[in-house]
Design a protein around this motif. Structure first.
Motif, PDB file in Angstrom:
ATOM      1  N   UNK A 331       0.814  -1.216   0.000  1.00  0.00           N
ATOM      2  CA  UNK A 331       0.000   0.000   0.000  1.00  0.00           C
ATOM      3  C   UNK A 331       0.849   1.267   0.000  1.00  0.00           C
ATOM      4  N   UNK A 332       2.079   1.162   0.540  1.00  0.00           N
ATOM      5  CA  UNK A 332       2.909   2.355   0.715  1.00  0.00           C
ATOM      6  C   UNK A 332       3.955   2.558  -0.378  1.00  0.00           C
ATOM      7  N   UNK A 337       7.966   5.274  -2.223  1.00  0.00           N
ATOM      8  CA  UNK A 337       9.064   4.958  -3.114  1.00  0.00           C
ATOM      9  C   UNK A 337       9.865   3.747  -2.672  1.00  0.00           C
ATOM     10  N   UNK A 338      10.645   3.223  -3.628  1.00  0.00           N
ATOM     11  CA  UNK A 338      11.413   1.991  -3.365  1.00  0.00           C
ATOM     12  C   UNK A 338      12.550   2.233  -2.386  1.00  0.00           C
ATOM     13  N   UNK A 383       9.695  -5.483  10.144  1.00  0.00           N
ATOM     14  CA  UNK A 383      10.587  -4.552   9.449  1.00  0.00           C
ATOM     15  C   UNK A 383      11.067  -5.135   8.128  1.00  0.00           C
ATOM     16  N   UNK A 384      11.359  -6.433   8.128  1.00  0.00           N
ATOM     17  CA  UNK A 384      11.769  -7.111   6.901  1.00  0.00           C
ATOM     18  C   UNK A 384      10.647  -7.075   5.865  1.00  0.00           C
ATOM     19  N   UNK A 385       9.438  -7.368   6.298  1.00  0.00           N
ATOM     20  CA  UNK A 385       8.300  -7.383   5.381  1.00  0.00           C
ATOM     21  C   UNK A 385       7.963  -6.014   4.832  1.00  0.00           C
ATOM     22  N   UNK A 386       8.269  -4.954   5.597  1.00  0.00           N
ATOM     23  CA  UNK A 386       7.944  -3.596   5.161  1.00  0.00           C
ATOM     24  C   UNK A 386       8.836  -3.097   4.028  1.00  0.00           C
ATOM     25  N   UNK A 387       9.984  -3.736   3.794  1.00  0.00           N
ATOM     26  CA  UNK A 387      10.874  -3.242   2.757  1.00  0.00           C
ATOM     27  C   UNK A 387      11.563  -4.318   1.951  1.00  0.00           C
TER      28      UNK A 387
END
Length: 503
Positions: A331-332, A337-338, A383-387
């Motif tokens: 969603x973000x 941005x990447x 945190x891993x899943x968020x990026x």
């Protein structure tokens, strides 16, 4: 921009295509990682009984553990092999057909796993894990490529990131199916190992109804009509010329170029920083220790006072965390941005790895530290899943052109699988050697990765391939004038709506 002609198709086609490809694709990676935890004891007993029946030999505990470690780790080597053959397969067969053919490995693996117990052969389980690894290695490369080439520019990141969402969902699904109440019991472990055939069957029944990658159809096959029809079906409306112009421009830039071999990218200065970026970030995705923390979770939960029969339910929570975080990242990613998501994810992982180390150091002195350790397990995975979990798979699609993209995915996939194998092999030694400081190396890797992303990786959100290539060109040829030739003007007028007969 006006739309003339009847509106045909539905944007729902793109959503359903993503679901169909993912169910038999990256979902399998997460699922096949997770289902191996529940039957550990049962398969180890099966190995010992098999040796006793065949050769009248009672294996020592370390010998059983060694055979079991090979069964688990050989999945990574299969994935490495799959990553190597994914590139040539996509060039020869296309993205969609490659995913369909990939199910040959899966179905063979499921059959071997299902019949291994009756055949009294743990070797069949090993072969099954190799084939499942090949399947996962191919899908982890081909699926993000398929999505990145099929999605509109403003949704490219979110659609590509769905690969990570389904990977995380596969972990959760594997953990749930592996519960003792379902297939995680002693009489059912062979059915658990073969249950991955069901998502594969769903893909075989549904994916043929969806179009091939429009970029592959136009750039690789030169079929403009099929490309327009595929775009119409995926967009749910008449094709805007601006989107087709971008594909035509990429076709012009790669005209006369054959698909690159992986080793050619290492000597091509024009892709030097793109290659460095995907190698570092793909390696960091595994070297960050996220998969290791899944194995460490059981110990942490036990130290926190959770009873052995309840640990399996707490472990399901770890997969749920990554699944939730991947949805949030999806969603973000088009807003932030990447680069922000990658650097932010690695930075948070660095912080939580430090907190985790402190909690482990004091858990025998301060009673509530064990609960902080348990919280760190969840926050590290979040945190891993968020990026890193999702954005890593997007990059090769966005920073390499059509000719270099399959080779780039082969290199990125190879780095990911080799490092997964390395971490799986050395993690037990890190735990025994460094004990409560075992996550210090992972914290260092996360910090260095965050610094690299922040300093060197250009943002790719919402940009065309030409713009991204120009930004990397400044890194690859720093201090030199721009040597790009004038772009070949596409044989298409901007602002025109492409009209064609729908499929």
């Amino acid at each position: 921009m006006s739309h003339t002609g009847a509106q045909k198709g539905s944007p729902l086609t793109l959503v359903l295509m993503v679901a169909s490809a993912s169910i038999g694709g990256t979902l399998q990676y997460g699922y096949n990682l997770a289902i191996m935890n529940a039957p550990t004891t049962f398969i180890q007993t099966f190995i010992n009984e098999t040796f006793l029946e065949r050769w009248d030999v009672q294996l020592e505990e370390y010998q059983v553990t060694l055979v079991w470690t090979i069964i688990v780790s050989i999945f990574s080597l299969g994935g490495f092999a799959g990553a190597l053959i994914a590139g040539p397969m996509t060039i020869r067969f296309g993205r969609k057909k490659c995913l369909l053919l990939n199910n040959i490995f899966l179905m063979t693996a499921a059959l071997l796993a299902l019949t291994s117990r009756t055949a009294r052969s743990f070797e069949m389980i090993m072969i099954s894990r190799v084939l499942v690894g090949i399947n996962a290695g191919i899908s982890m490369n081909v699926q993000p490529m398929y999505f990145g080439e099929s999605a509109p520019k403003h949704l490219r990141g979110a659609v590509s990131l769905s690969s990570a969402v389904f990977t995380a969902f596969g972990v959760v699904l594997g953990q749930v199916v592996g519960l003792r109440e379902i297939l995680g019991s002693e009489p059912c472990w062979q059915y658990l190992l073969a249950s991955n055939a069901i998502p594969g069957l769903i893909q075989l029944l549904t994916l043929p109804w969806f179009p091939e990658s429009p970029r592959y159809l136009l750039i690789d096959r030169g079929d403009k009509e099929a490309c327009i029809n595929a775009l119409r079906r995926l967009r749910g409306c008449e094709v805007q010329s601006s989107e087709l112009d971008e594909i035509l421009q990429e076709q012009a830039e790669t005209k006369g170029m054959r698909a690159s071999h992986p080793w050619e990218l290492f000597t091509d200065r024009s892709v030097r920083w793109q290659l460095i970026s995907v190698m570092i970030i793909s390696s960091a995705m595994q070297l960050c220790g996220n998969d290791s923390i899944y194995f460490y979770a059981s110990y942490v939960f036990k130290e926190a006072g959770i009873s052995d029969d309840k640990i399996q339910y707490a472990t399901v929570g770890t997969g749920t965390c990554e699944f939730t975080a991947c949805i949030m990242c999806n969603l973000l990613v088009e807003r932030k941005g990447r680069r922000f998501m990658l650097a932010g994810g690695f930075t948070l992982m660095t912080f939580w790895a430090v907190v985790f180390t402190i909690a482990l150091s004091f858990e025998h002195h301060i009673t509530w530290m064990s609960y902080l350790s348990m919280a760190c397990v969840y926050t590290y995975i979040l945190s891993f899943g968020m990026g890193p979990a999702g954005v890593t798979g997007i990059l090769p699609t966005e920073i390499f052109n059509q000719a270099a993209r399959p080779a780039a995915y082969m290199i990125a996939g190879s780095m990911m699988w080799l490092n997964l194998f390395v971490v799986g092999m050395i993690f037990p030694f890190l735990v025994s050697g460094l004990r409560e400081y075992c996550f210090v190396p992972f914290a260092a890797i996360c910090l260095l990765s965050a610094l690299y992303v922040g300093l060197f990786l250009p943002e790719t959100k919402g940009k065309s391939l030409s713009v991204i290539m120009h930004e990397f060109h400044r890194l690859n040829f720093k201090g030199q004038e721009n040597h790009f030739e004038a772009q070949t003007k596409p044989q298409y007028q901007l602002g025109e709506v492409c009209l064609s007969t729908a499929l």
